[in-house]
Design an enzyme around this catalytic site. Structure first.
Site, PDB file in Angstrom:
ATOM      1  CG  HIS A   1      -4.928  10.752  -8.893  1.00 15.23           C
ATOM      2  ND1 HIS A   1      -3.908   9.937  -9.284  1.00 15.23           N
ATOM      3  CD2 HIS A   1      -6.055   9.996  -8.954  1.00 15.23           C
ATOM      4  CE1 HIS A   1      -4.391   8.733  -9.565  1.00 15.23           C
ATOM      5  NE2 HIS A   1      -5.687   8.757  -9.384  1.00 15.23           N
TER       6      HIS A   1
ATOM      7  CG  ASP B   1      -6.573   5.167  -9.827  1.00 10.66           C
ATOM      8  OD1 ASP B   1      -7.281   4.153  -9.682  1.00 10.66           O
ATOM      9  OD2 ASP B   1      -6.970   6.317  -9.574  1.00 10.66           O
TER      10      ASP B   1
ATOM     11  CB  SER C   1      -1.917  11.184 -11.508  1.00 11.52           C
ATOM     12  OG  SER C   1      -1.494  11.306 -10.182  1.00 11.52           O
TER      13      SER C   1
END
Length: 183
Positions: free
Chosen positions: A35, A126, A9
């Site tokens: 992400h 996540d 991310s």
């Protein structure tokens, strides 16, 4: 066939490019789950190709894996239908797409332990909850040492027993070893 997953991310995109600069032709598929905003995928794919020389495929429909780098279409998730077929779509209502959880859950449904999952820095958790299940199946995890944002890596570490904590150069060397096995 060995397959590499690189997930992350915040702070990860530049690190992805650093570890993909392996100075050899790809012999394995590498699936990226970073992400990103919907509009940034095309530019990211272009940067990877320019910086590394690897073929980059933006997945829009089911496609058979080959030695290349794969990204989900902007605003969508990557999902493995089989050990050889990857698709892109929105498979879960999550804050971020592509969702690491969606990709890792799809791997958990397969009877294939030939995955090497590299977790880079980022925010949130996540995909971290499915890590233990994947590890129990024999899937190998590599966690970034000293990332800019430790939340994602720390959340994975809470769920893993057997993993390697590596710097970016060491991650690159692991990918080189995995890539050489497929020659």
């Amino acid at each position: 066939m060995e397959k590499v997953i690189i997930a992350g991310s915040a702070g990860s995109p530049n690190n992805v490019i650093k570890i993909l600069k392996i100075n050899q032709k790809l012999n394995i598929p590498i699936l990226l789950c970073i992400h990103f905003s919907k509009n940034a995928i095309e530019n990211f794919a272009h940067n990877i190709k320019n910086e590394t020389g690897h073929e980059v495929i933006i997945v829009k429909n089911p496609i058979k894996l080959k030695p290349a780098v794969y990204l989900a279409e902007g605003g969508k998730d990557l999902l493995l239908k089989t050990s050889e077929i990857v698709n892109s779509g929105i498979y879960k209502d999550t804050k971020t797409h592509p969702s690491i959880e969606v990709l890792l859950n799809s791997i958990a449904k397969l009877n294939d332990k030939n995955f090497h999952i590299f977790i880079l820095g980022g925010l949130g958790n996540d995909g971290a909850k499915i890590a233990k299940t994947l590890e129990e199946k024999g899937i190998k995890f590599y966690i970034e040492k000293n990332p800019s944002f430790e939340y994602l890596t720390n959340n994975f570490l809470k769920n893993l027993k057997y993993h390697k904590i590596l710097g970016l150069e060491e991650m690159k060397n692991e990918i080189i070893k995995i890539n050489k096995k497929r020659r």
